[in-house]
Write an enzyme that holds these catalytic residues in place. Structure first.
Site, PDB file in Angstrom:
ATOM      1  N   ASN A 207       0.856  -1.185   0.000  1.00  0.00           N
ATOM      2  CA  ASN A 207       0.000   0.000   0.000  1.00  0.00           C
ATOM      3  C   ASN A 207       0.895   1.240   0.000  1.00  0.00           C
ATOM      4  O   ASN A 207       2.102   1.135   0.220  1.00  0.00           O
ATOM      5  CB  ASN A 207      -0.940  -0.019   1.217  1.00  0.00           C
ATOM      6  CG  ASN A 207      -0.149  -0.025   2.518  1.00  0.00           C
ATOM      7  OD1 ASN A 207       0.511   0.946   2.856  1.00  0.00           O
ATOM      8  ND2 ASN A 207      -0.200  -1.139   3.245  1.00  0.00           N
ATOM      9  N   ASP A 276      -3.435  -6.496   5.298  1.00  0.00           N
ATOM     10  CA  ASP A 276      -4.339  -7.403   6.015  1.00  0.00           C
ATOM     11  C   ASP A 276      -4.227  -8.835   5.521  1.00  0.00           C
ATOM     12  O   ASP A 276      -4.466  -9.769   6.267  1.00  0.00           O
ATOM     13  CB  ASP A 276      -5.787  -6.917   5.855  1.00  0.00           C
ATOM     14  CG  ASP A 276      -6.001  -5.594   6.556  1.00  0.00           C
ATOM     15  OD1 ASP A 276      -5.567  -5.476   7.718  1.00  0.00           O
ATOM     16  OD2 ASP A 276      -6.558  -4.664   5.939  1.00  0.00           O
ATOM     17  N   LYS A 286      10.043 -16.661  -9.963  1.00  0.00           N
ATOM     18  CA  LYS A 286       9.094 -15.761 -10.610  1.00  0.00           C
ATOM     19  C   LYS A 286       8.076 -16.574 -11.426  1.00  0.00           C
ATOM     20  O   LYS A 286       8.467 -17.421 -12.231  1.00  0.00           O
ATOM     21  CB  LYS A 286       9.852 -14.798 -11.525  1.00  0.00           C
ATOM     22  CG  LYS A 286       8.986 -13.694 -12.049  1.00  0.00           C
ATOM     23  CD  LYS A 286       9.754 -12.676 -12.857  1.00  0.00           C
ATOM     24  CE  LYS A 286       8.770 -11.747 -13.542  1.00  0.00           C
ATOM     25  NZ  LYS A 286       9.374 -10.955 -14.582  1.00  0.00           N
ATOM     26  N   ASP A 303      -3.207  -9.741  13.154  1.00  0.00           N
ATOM     27  CA  ASP A 303      -3.511  -8.343  13.503  1.00  0.00           C
ATOM     28  C   ASP A 303      -2.684  -8.012  14.746  1.00  0.00           C
ATOM     29  O   ASP A 303      -2.993  -8.446  15.861  1.00  0.00           O
ATOM     30  CB  ASP A 303      -5.013  -8.180  13.759  1.00  0.00           C
ATOM     31  CG  ASP A 303      -5.387  -6.704  13.953  1.00  0.00           C
ATOM     32  OD1 ASP A 303      -4.588  -5.965  14.572  1.00  0.00           O
ATOM     33  OD2 ASP A 303      -6.455  -6.297  13.476  1.00  0.00           O
ATOM     34  N   ILE A 304      -1.621  -7.258  14.546  1.00  0.00           N
ATOM     35  CA  ILE A 304      -0.642  -7.019  15.622  1.00  0.00           C
ATOM     36  C   ILE A 304      -1.293  -6.269  16.781  1.00  0.00           C
ATOM     37  O   ILE A 304      -1.167  -6.653  17.942  1.00  0.00           O
ATOM     38  CB  ILE A 304       0.579  -6.239  15.080  1.00  0.00           C
ATOM     39  CG1 ILE A 304       1.159  -6.962  13.851  1.00  0.00           C
ATOM     40  CG2 ILE A 304       1.643  -6.071  16.164  1.00  0.00           C
ATOM     41  CD1 ILE A 304       2.210  -6.167  13.089  1.00  0.00           C
ATOM     42  N   LYS A 340     -13.419   0.670  16.704  1.00  0.00           N
ATOM     43  CA  LYS A 340     -12.152  -0.031  16.445  1.00  0.00           C
ATOM     44  C   LYS A 340     -11.314  -0.125  17.715  1.00  0.00           C
ATOM     45  O   LYS A 340     -10.670  -1.130  17.981  1.00  0.00           O
ATOM     46  CB  LYS A 340     -11.381   0.698  15.335  1.00  0.00           C
ATOM     47  CG  LYS A 340     -10.201  -0.078  14.819  1.00  0.00           C
ATOM     48  CD  LYS A 340      -9.659   0.484  13.528  1.00  0.00           C
ATOM     49  CE  LYS A 340     -10.557   0.177  12.348  1.00  0.00           C
ATOM     50  NZ  LYS A 340     -10.013   0.627  11.075  1.00  0.00           N
TER      51      LYS A 340
HETATM   52  O1  C5P Z   1      -8.139  -2.697  11.096  1.00  0.00           O
HETATM   53  P1  C5P Z   1      -7.326  -1.537  10.660  1.00  0.00           P
HETATM   54  O2  C5P Z   1      -6.222  -1.898   9.685  1.00  0.00           O
HETATM   55  O3  C5P Z   1      -8.119  -0.359  10.187  1.00  0.00           O
HETATM   56  O4  C5P Z   1      -6.607  -1.036  12.008  1.00  0.00           O
HETATM   57  C1  C5P Z   1      -5.641  -0.057  12.004  1.00  0.00           C
HETATM   58  C2  C5P Z   1      -4.805  -0.171  13.242  1.00  0.00           C
HETATM   59  O5  C5P Z   1      -4.441  -1.525  13.510  1.00  0.00           O
HETATM   60  C3  C5P Z   1      -3.490   0.548  13.093  1.00  0.00           C
HETATM   61  O6  C5P Z   1      -3.079   0.983  14.370  1.00  0.00           O
HETATM   62  C4  C5P Z   1      -2.589  -0.531  12.528  1.00  0.00           C
HETATM   63  O7  C5P Z   1      -1.216  -0.258  12.719  1.00  0.00           O
HETATM   64  C5  C5P Z   1      -3.050  -1.752  13.287  1.00  0.00           C
HETATM   65  N1  C5P Z   1      -2.909  -3.025  12.566  1.00  0.00           N
HETATM   66  C6  C5P Z   1      -2.027  -3.983  13.029  1.00  0.00           C
HETATM   67  N2  C5P Z   1      -1.939  -5.187  12.374  1.00  0.00           N
HETATM   68  C7  C5P Z   1      -2.696  -5.460  11.297  1.00  0.00           C
HETATM   69  C8  C5P Z   1      -3.599  -4.490  10.824  1.00  0.00           C
HETATM   70  C9  C5P Z   1      -3.672  -3.280  11.477  1.00  0.00           C
HETATM   71  O8  C5P Z   1      -1.316  -3.745  14.005  1.00  0.00           O
HETATM   72  N3  C5P Z   1      -2.570  -6.635  10.700  1.00  0.00           N
END
Ligand code: C5P
Length: 396
Positions: A207, A276, A286, A303-304, A340
């Site tokens: 991104n 995501d 390749k 999701d960290i 969120k």
């Molecule tokens: O769910 P979304 O991507 O909108 O959430 C954004 C928040 O979650 C940000 O603080 C981003 O750094 C964190 N995040 C994360 N790991 C992911 C996706 C988002 O830590 N895989």
């Protein structure tokens, strides 16, 4: 807001670099007044600094013209901060001894502003025990901050420590010296930038995150006295000085780097735009165009923030860092960010509206809302560093 910076230049070959320092300060909107020692005037002429700083330059204590323009005591009071660049062994010795035998050292005794000392000299001189002892004396004085010289080839052709650091490093040291130490003794972990999820060695999903907001938060926290570790994906920014950087590429690497460090932190700020999803299979070679099917199977990345939230968040059962998340939303910004915050178990959420020129990916300016359990603070449009400082003022 521009600051009033007194730049003291002493007589070493690096004095010519002081011109670039003045330009950088003026460019960012600071007001600059220059005082030169006698030695400095052997290397560059006061007129050069007068033109660049747009102010008269102080050269001797007993100049009636300069004293009537701004007296040495007024100059000492005028300054928000003093930068000594380059600071020679001689200037450092005179300061350590508390002497006032020229205009610069006199002003230094009379000011209560923070003083940033940037030594630059021949490597042997730098290593001399007397110089080192004088530097210890200076760094133990209140309000004094000594910036270590860079290593490299010096004008005298020796290689080693002694080079004056780049203007940007000196400006950051000044900001640190002028900043309230809201985060002293605190440990801060920040994620920044995008991640890359490889399909094969030549293709990835990512991104347009620039990493600017994460870098601004790292720099602001470091200025405020925190020990900062930044885990960052691929970006083209120089890390702020004094910040420990862990370079990662994929979401899983970022996840591992954060999990290894989070428990011992005071704050964990998740600014990275983590991908995501990632391809279910990453090909080692390749993929040939003719072998492509038009289908790409994806699996979810960890999701960290949510994982940290489950452990250390308001409903978690482990003691750990205050968790700060980011939410980029295009509508119902505050309400969605609040949902969120709950869903991910963050203590604070920084919400920004996406769409519009000032809020696009990679922009230099932004406006955000900082949400906590019981309030919302609006931070108006400003450059990302100013916004980052405001976020810390509300979060610490
Ligand atoms: O769910 P979304 O991507 O909108 O959430 C954004 C928040 O979650 C940000 O603080 C981003 O750094 C964190 N995040 C994360 N790991 C992911 C996706 C988002 O830590 N895989």
């Amino acid at each position: 807001m521009g600051k009033k910076i007194l730049l003291g230049i002493s007589g070493g070959i690096a004095a010519y670099k002081a011109c670039e320092v003045v330009r950088a300060l003026v460019k960012r909107g600071d007001e600059v007044r220059v005082v030169m020692t006698k030695g400095a005037q052997e290397f560059i002429r006061p007129m050069t600094l007068q033109v660049l700083s747009e102010n008269p330059v102080g050269t001797t204590t007993f100049d009636p013209g300069y004293e009537s323009e701004i007296g040495h005591i007024d100059l000492a009071r005028w300054a928000d901060a003093v930068l000594l660049a380059p600071a020679t062994a001689n200037l450092i010795a005179r300061m350590a001894a508390g002497m006032a035998d020229d205009l610069l050292t006199t002003v230094l005794l009379a000011t209560d502003a923070p003083v940033v000392v940037a030594p630059a000299m021949n490597t042997q001189m730098w290593r001399h025990p007397r110089v080192q002892a004088n530097l210890v004396t200076l760094s133990e004085m209140p309000r004094h901050l000594v910036v270590d010289p860079d290593e490299g080839e010096l004008a005298c052709k020796e290689v080693g420590p002694g080079r004056l650091p780049d203007p940007e490093v000196l400006l950051q040291a000044l900001d640190r010296a002028m900043s309230p130490q809201l985060l002293s003794d605190k440990k801060v972990l920040i994620t920044a930038g995008p991640t890359r999820e490889f399909i094969d060695p030549a293709r990835f999903i990512s991104n347009p995150s620039s990493g600017k907001m994460g870098h601004a938060l790292a720099r602001a926290a470091s200025e405020m006295g925190a020990a900062v570790t930044m885990v960052r994906g691929p970006v083209s920014l120089d890390p702020p000085s004094g910040v420990d950087v862990v370079e990662v590429t994929t979401a899983r690497q970022m996840h591992r780097a954060v999990m290894e460090r989070a428990a011992s932190m005071d704050y964990a700020v998740m600014v990275a735009a983590v991908a995501d999803w990632r391809p279910a299979d990453e090909s080692d070679e390749k993929v040939k165009k003719r072998e492509m099917t038009g289908q790409l199977e994806l699996v979810k990345n960890p999701d960290i923030l949510a994982e940290l939230g489950a452990r250390f968040g308001p409903d978690g059962d482990e003691a750990g860092p205050t968790l700060i998340g980011f939410a980029a939303e295009s509508d119902d910004v505050v309400e969605r960010a609040r949902q969120k915050m709950k869903r991910k178990g963050a203590h604070l959420m920084v919400a920004n509206k996406i769409g519009g020129p000032a809020t696009a990916f990679g922009a230099d300016r932004t406006t955000v809302s900082v949400l906590s359990e019981d309030k919302v603070v609006e931070i108006p449009l400003a450059d990302k560093l100013a916004v980052a400082r405001k976020i810390w003022e509300n979060a610490h």
